[in-house]
Design an enzyme around this catalytic site. Structure first.
Site, PDB file in Angstrom:
ATOM      1  N   ARG A 164      -4.693 -13.538  -4.634  1.00 27.96           N
ATOM      2  CA  ARG A 164      -3.731 -14.438  -3.965  1.00 27.96           C
ATOM      3  C   ARG A 164      -4.063 -15.923  -4.211  1.00 27.96           C
ATOM      4  O   ARG A 164      -3.893 -16.761  -3.324  1.00 27.96           O
ATOM      5  CB  ARG A 164      -3.707 -14.188  -2.446  1.00 27.96           C
ATOM      6  N   SER A 238       2.519 -11.096   5.010  1.00 28.54           N
ATOM      7  CA  SER A 238       1.143 -11.158   5.534  1.00 28.54           C
ATOM      8  C   SER A 238       0.785 -12.613   5.808  1.00 28.54           C
ATOM      9  O   SER A 238       0.875 -13.441   4.910  1.00 28.54           O
ATOM     10  CB  SER A 238       0.157 -10.606   4.510  1.00 28.54           C
ATOM     11  N   GLU A 334      -2.848 -17.056   4.451  1.00 28.90           N
ATOM     12  CA  GLU A 334      -2.248 -16.933   3.117  1.00 28.90           C
ATOM     13  C   GLU A 334      -1.001 -17.824   3.012  1.00 28.90           C
ATOM     14  O   GLU A 334      -0.694 -18.390   1.968  1.00 28.90           O
ATOM     15  CB  GLU A 334      -1.863 -15.461   2.872  1.00 28.90           C
TER      16      GLU A 334
HETATM   17  P1  FAD Z   1       7.961 -20.511  -1.314  1.00 31.53           P
HETATM   18  O1  FAD Z   1       7.679 -19.945   0.024  1.00 31.53           O
HETATM   19  O2  FAD Z   1       9.200 -21.315  -1.460  1.00 31.53           O
HETATM   20  O3  FAD Z   1       6.707 -21.380  -1.792  1.00 31.53           O
HETATM   21  C1  FAD Z   1       5.404 -20.847  -1.699  1.00 31.53           C
HETATM   22  C2  FAD Z   1       4.417 -21.877  -2.283  1.00 31.53           C
HETATM   23  O4  FAD Z   1       4.644 -21.997  -3.687  1.00 31.53           O
HETATM   24  C3  FAD Z   1       4.604 -23.255  -1.704  1.00 31.53           C
HETATM   25  O5  FAD Z   1       3.330 -23.875  -1.635  1.00 31.53           O
HETATM   26  C4  FAD Z   1       5.474 -23.975  -2.725  1.00 31.53           C
HETATM   27  O6  FAD Z   1       5.276 -25.376  -2.735  1.00 31.53           O
HETATM   28  C5  FAD Z   1       5.010 -23.337  -4.037  1.00 31.53           C
HETATM   29  N1  FAD Z   1       6.079 -23.242  -5.038  1.00 31.53           N
HETATM   30  C6  FAD Z   1       7.252 -22.567  -4.919  1.00 31.53           C
HETATM   31  N2  FAD Z   1       7.950 -22.630  -6.061  1.00 31.53           N
HETATM   32  C7  FAD Z   1       7.200 -23.363  -6.939  1.00 31.53           C
HETATM   33  C8  FAD Z   1       7.398 -23.801  -8.272  1.00 31.53           C
HETATM   34  N3  FAD Z   1       8.491 -23.502  -8.979  1.00 31.53           N
HETATM   35  N4  FAD Z   1       6.430 -24.552  -8.852  1.00 31.53           N
HETATM   36  C9  FAD Z   1       5.305 -24.873  -8.164  1.00 31.53           C
HETATM   37  N5  FAD Z   1       5.066 -24.505  -6.888  1.00 31.53           N
HETATM   38  C10 FAD Z   1       6.006 -23.749  -6.280  1.00 31.53           C
HETATM   39  N6  FAD Z   1       3.500 -11.858  -1.250  1.00 31.53           N
HETATM   40  C11 FAD Z   1       2.744 -11.070  -2.040  1.00 31.53           C
HETATM   41  O7  FAD Z   1       1.927 -11.562  -2.826  1.00 31.53           O
HETATM   42  N7  FAD Z   1       2.855  -9.706  -1.989  1.00 31.53           N
HETATM   43  C12 FAD Z   1       3.736  -9.090  -1.165  1.00 31.53           C
HETATM   44  O8  FAD Z   1       3.807  -7.871  -1.170  1.00 31.53           O
HETATM   45  C13 FAD Z   1       4.536  -9.895  -0.309  1.00 31.53           C
HETATM   46  N8  FAD Z   1       5.377  -9.332   0.570  1.00 31.53           N
HETATM   47  C14 FAD Z   1       6.128 -10.115   1.396  1.00 31.53           C
HETATM   48  C15 FAD Z   1       6.999  -9.502   2.314  1.00 31.53           C
HETATM   49  C16 FAD Z   1       7.785 -10.266   3.154  1.00 31.53           C
HETATM   50  C17 FAD Z   1       8.714  -9.582   4.123  1.00 31.53           C
HETATM   51  C18 FAD Z   1       7.729 -11.674   3.074  1.00 31.53           C
HETATM   52  C19 FAD Z   1       8.624 -12.520   3.930  1.00 31.53           C
HETATM   53  C20 FAD Z   1       6.857 -12.294   2.180  1.00 31.53           C
HETATM   54  C21 FAD Z   1       6.047 -11.526   1.351  1.00 31.53           C
HETATM   55  N9  FAD Z   1       5.144 -12.100   0.436  1.00 31.53           N
HETATM   56  C22 FAD Z   1       4.389 -11.316  -0.386  1.00 31.53           C
HETATM   57  C23 FAD Z   1       5.003 -13.567   0.359  1.00 31.53           C
HETATM   58  C24 FAD Z   1       6.046 -14.226  -0.584  1.00 31.53           C
HETATM   59  O9  FAD Z   1       7.136 -13.387  -0.780  1.00 31.53           O
HETATM   60  C25 FAD Z   1       5.445 -14.576  -1.949  1.00 31.53           C
HETATM   61  O10 FAD Z   1       4.345 -15.422  -1.802  1.00 31.53           O
HETATM   62  C26 FAD Z   1       6.465 -15.256  -2.854  1.00 31.53           C
HETATM   63  O11 FAD Z   1       5.959 -15.426  -4.156  1.00 31.53           O
HETATM   64  C27 FAD Z   1       6.925 -16.621  -2.328  1.00 31.53           C
HETATM   65  O12 FAD Z   1       8.023 -17.042  -3.111  1.00 31.53           O
HETATM   66  P2  FAD Z   1       8.975 -18.188  -2.625  1.00 31.53           P
HETATM   67  O13 FAD Z   1       9.878 -18.530  -3.748  1.00 31.53           O
HETATM   68  O14 FAD Z   1       9.630 -17.806  -1.355  1.00 31.53           O
HETATM   69  O15 FAD Z   1       7.925 -19.359  -2.407  1.00 31.53           O
HETATM   70  P1  NAP Z   2      -1.371  -0.926   3.723  1.00 28.72           P
HETATM   71  O1  NAP Z   2      -0.853   0.037   2.725  1.00 28.72           O
HETATM   72  O2  NAP Z   2      -1.239  -0.627   5.181  1.00 28.72           O
HETATM   73  O3  NAP Z   2      -2.897  -1.227   3.414  1.00 28.72           O
HETATM   74  C1  NAP Z   2      -3.608  -2.184   4.194  1.00 28.72           C
HETATM   75  C2  NAP Z   2      -4.459  -3.026   3.276  1.00 28.72           C
HETATM   76  O4  NAP Z   2      -5.402  -2.200   2.642  1.00 28.72           O
HETATM   77  C3  NAP Z   2      -3.613  -3.662   2.204  1.00 28.72           C
HETATM   78  O5  NAP Z   2      -3.471  -5.000   2.532  1.00 28.72           O
HETATM   79  C4  NAP Z   2      -4.340  -3.388   0.903  1.00 28.72           C
HETATM   80  O6  NAP Z   2      -4.891  -4.535   0.309  1.00 28.72           O
HETATM   81  C5  NAP Z   2      -5.472  -2.462   1.256  1.00 28.72           C
HETATM   82  N1  NAP Z   2      -5.310  -1.192   0.509  1.00 28.72           N
HETATM   83  C6  NAP Z   2      -4.622  -0.097   0.871  1.00 28.72           C
HETATM   84  N2  NAP Z   2      -4.764   0.877  -0.046  1.00 28.72           N
HETATM   85  C7  NAP Z   2      -5.527   0.383  -1.027  1.00 28.72           C
HETATM   86  C8  NAP Z   2      -6.016   0.903  -2.259  1.00 28.72           C
HETATM   87  N3  NAP Z   2      -5.743   2.133  -2.646  1.00 28.72           N
HETATM   88  N4  NAP Z   2      -6.773   0.110  -3.030  1.00 28.72           N
HETATM   89  C9  NAP Z   2      -7.056  -1.149  -2.642  1.00 28.72           C
HETATM   90  N5  NAP Z   2      -6.627  -1.692  -1.494  1.00 28.72           N
HETATM   91  C10 NAP Z   2      -5.875  -0.939  -0.693  1.00 28.72           C
HETATM   92  O7  NAP Z   2      -0.731  -2.360   3.456  1.00 28.72           O
HETATM   93  P2  NAP Z   2       0.717  -2.918   3.745  1.00 28.72           P
HETATM   94  O8  NAP Z   2       0.619  -4.037   4.709  1.00 28.72           O
HETATM   95  O9  NAP Z   2       1.698  -1.816   4.000  1.00 28.72           O
HETATM   96  O10 NAP Z   2       1.063  -3.562   2.335  1.00 28.72           O
HETATM   97  C11 NAP Z   2       1.250  -2.758   1.200  1.00 28.72           C
HETATM   98  C12 NAP Z   2       1.079  -3.601  -0.044  1.00 28.72           C
HETATM   99  O11 NAP Z   2       2.054  -4.648  -0.063  1.00 28.72           O
HETATM  100  C13 NAP Z   2      -0.282  -4.297  -0.114  1.00 28.72           C
HETATM  101  O12 NAP Z   2      -0.695  -4.342  -1.446  1.00 28.72           O
HETATM  102  C14 NAP Z   2      -0.006  -5.672   0.404  1.00 28.72           C
HETATM  103  O13 NAP Z   2      -0.858  -6.650  -0.179  1.00 28.72           O
HETATM  104  C15 NAP Z   2       1.438  -5.907  -0.033  1.00 28.72           C
HETATM  105  N6  NAP Z   2       2.107  -6.797   0.925  1.00 28.72           N
HETATM  106  C16 NAP Z   2       1.811  -8.115   0.875  1.00 28.72           C
HETATM  107  C17 NAP Z   2       2.419  -9.004   1.745  1.00 28.72           C
HETATM  108  C18 NAP Z   2       2.145 -10.477   1.634  1.00 28.72           C
HETATM  109  O14 NAP Z   2       2.846 -11.252   2.253  1.00 28.72           O
HETATM  110  N7  NAP Z   2       1.146 -10.883   0.884  1.00 28.72           N
HETATM  111  C19 NAP Z   2       3.308  -8.532   2.681  1.00 28.72           C
HETATM  112  C20 NAP Z   2       3.565  -7.180   2.731  1.00 28.72           C
HETATM  113  C21 NAP Z   2       2.958  -6.304   1.852  1.00 28.72           C
HETATM  114  P3  NAP Z   2      -4.073  -5.505  -0.698  1.00 28.72           P
HETATM  115  O15 NAP Z   2      -3.215  -6.343   0.190  1.00 28.72           O
HETATM  116  O16 NAP Z   2      -5.162  -6.289  -1.332  1.00 28.72           O
HETATM  117  O17 NAP Z   2      -3.286  -4.674  -1.650  1.00 28.72           O
END
Ligand code: FAD
Ligand code: NAP
Length: 338
Positions: A164, A238, A334
């Site tokens: 991340r 998250s 995050e």
């Molecule tokens: P924004 O929220 O608009 O911006 C995020 C950051 O990036 C800010 O600091 C902004 O300044 C910067 N930024 C945006 N665009 C640019 C650009 N073009 N150039 C330079 N900087 C920029 N994230 C995960 O990693 N894994 C997931 O599974 C995941 N699941 C999610 C589920 C839900 C329901 C929600 C609401 C969010 C989730 N996220 C997840 C977080 C989010 O979706 C990601 O981080 C996504 O990439 C953000 O994109 P955005 O365009 O909305 O960015």
């Molecule tokens: P989950 O399946 O309930 O698991 C909880 C956590 O355990 C996850 O965050 C994941 O880490 C870790 N995990 C589970 N199984 C794993 C495996 N086999 N190997 C390594 N790590 C494992 O998680 P969840 O909340 O439903 O999310 C599912 C996936 O979507 C995850 O990968 C999560 O990162 C992603 N997600 C991200 C966001 C976001 O905003 N960043 C939001 C929703 C979902 P990791 O997160 O490192 O994978």
């Protein structure tokens, strides 16, 4: 001609649905518009915020500067033997890009289905889910260097991708605006179903040899069942990263909390599930005024209606304190706080 608007509400531009105001707001639909924008030194001197889909931001106050909303569109692909290069504008919706690739049978992104947000933000935190990270499919990106007024290409090695994390979030923060991203995908699908939840759901559906389309559908279904839809409950996914601890600290934790949820994260490194830590402190599904944590996943902070960003931030601080007091582990946010 660029249109710069004044005093624009950002309520519809962030998935928490926080109603703050941007002093100035501009939408960019072409790379050249960035050059045009920064010809005026006024925009170099004030705070700037680049915005994609607003799904990873928390606004705690009005933004007294220029919000640059990226809306550069377009998806193209070029096949080269067994590989395919797909290039997309920063303003493309991430999941629409995944659908484009899955629809063409270009493999590699299917585990990243249904992540909200834009293509341009995807390298910023090296988005990841279900055992795959952006860096696994990233080839390069084009980014506008604000100080130099020029486009630079970043290959994977220059992006400093980590869990991340990337250079765009750390040492090069606020210096570059990503305008497009190029991905390297495969024409020889090899699915990744190592994640327990994917394996179980494929089994439930009786699918033994999953296609990338099967994986995409299963991931999407798990996500819909587990995560709040921002169009009905404000959230940014998250709120905290999963903390990584060393073996010594982990052994101590495991002794004190035998059920602790953990995964190996490389030599001497163990990743803890932040959601589990928060749940153990009693936060899961808790409502605090207009804020709280989601009933199915304590890692997701939510806006139950009219919460302010400051209230959500205050809740996140309380959660950090209680996890530290119980486990001695410091959670890192995050979500990008402004
Ligand atoms: P924004 O929220 O608009 O911006 C995020 C950051 O990036 C800010 O600091 C902004 O300044 C910067 N930024 C945006 N665009 C640019 C650009 N073009 N150039 C330079 N900087 C920029 N994230 C995960 O990693 N894994 C997931 O599974 C995941 N699941 C999610 C589920 C839900 C329901 C929600 C609401 C969010 C989730 N996220 C997840 C977080 C989010 O979706 C990601 O981080 C996504 O990439 C953000 O994109 P955005 O365009 O909305 O960015
Ligand atoms: P989950 O399946 O309930 O698991 C909880 C956590 O355990 C996850 O965050 C994941 O880490 C870790 N995990 C589970 N199984 C794993 C495996 N086999 N190997 C390594 N790590 C494992 O998680 P969840 O909340 O439903 O999310 C599912 C996936 O979507 C995850 O990968 C999560 O990162 C992603 N997600 C991200 C966001 C976001 O905003 N960043 C939001 C929703 C979902 P990791 O997160 O490192 O994978």
């Amino acid at each position: 001609m660029l249109q710069i608007r004044e005093n624009v509400s950002l309520k519809n531009f962030n998935t928490f649905g926080i109603d703050v105001c941007a002093r100035y707001f501009v939408e960019i639909t072409h790379e050249d518009e960035l050059t045009e924008l920064f010809l005026d030194p006024k925009w170099l001197q004030m705070p700037r915020l680049v915005l994609g889909g607003g799904s990873n931001v928390l606004f705690t106050k009005d933004f007294e500067g220029l919000v640059i909303r990226m809306n550069i569109r377009g998806i193209e692909h070029r096949i080269n033997h067994e590989e395919v290069y797909v290039e997309a504008g920063a303003g493309e919706n991430w999941n629409e890009l995944v659908n484009y690739c899955v629809g063409h049978n270009f493999a590699g992104m299917e585990n990243l289905s249904l992540i909200p947000g834009s293509v341009g933000a995807s390298p910023v935190q090296n988005i990841g889910a279900y055992g795959v990270e952006l860096k696994d499919v990233f080839d390069s990106c084009r980014a506008f260097e604000i100080a130099a007024h020029q486009i630079k290409t970043f290959v994977k090695e220059a992006c400093g991708f980590d869990y991340r994390e990337s250079v765009f979030k750390s040492e090069l923060k606020n210096q570059f605006i990503i305008t497009s991203v190029k991905f390297k995908l495969s024409l020889q699908p090899k699915v990744n179903t190592t994640y327990g939840a994917i394996k179980n759901e494929l089994q439930n559906r009786g699918i033994e040899k999953p296609t990338i389309s099967d994986v995409s559908k299963v991931v999407s279904q798990i996500r819909v069942s587990k995560l709040p839809d921002p169009s009905t409950i404000g959230n940014a996914g998250s709120f905290f990263k999963n903390p990584i601890v060393d073996a010594a600290q982990f052994n101590w934790l495991k002794e004190a909390f035998p059920d602790i949820v953990s995964f190996s994260a490389g030599e001497n490194q163990i990743k803890l599930a932040a959601g589990w830590l928060i749940e153990q402190c009693g936060w899961k599904g808790k409502v605090v005024g207009q804020t709280g944590t989601y009933k199915n996943q304590a890692l997701v902070l939510v806006n139950h209606g009219n919460a302010s960003g400051a209230e959500i931030f205050a809740l996140s601080s309380q959660i950090i304190d209680s996890v530290y007091n119980k486990f001695g582990v410091v959670l890192q946010r995050e979500v990008n706080v402004f």
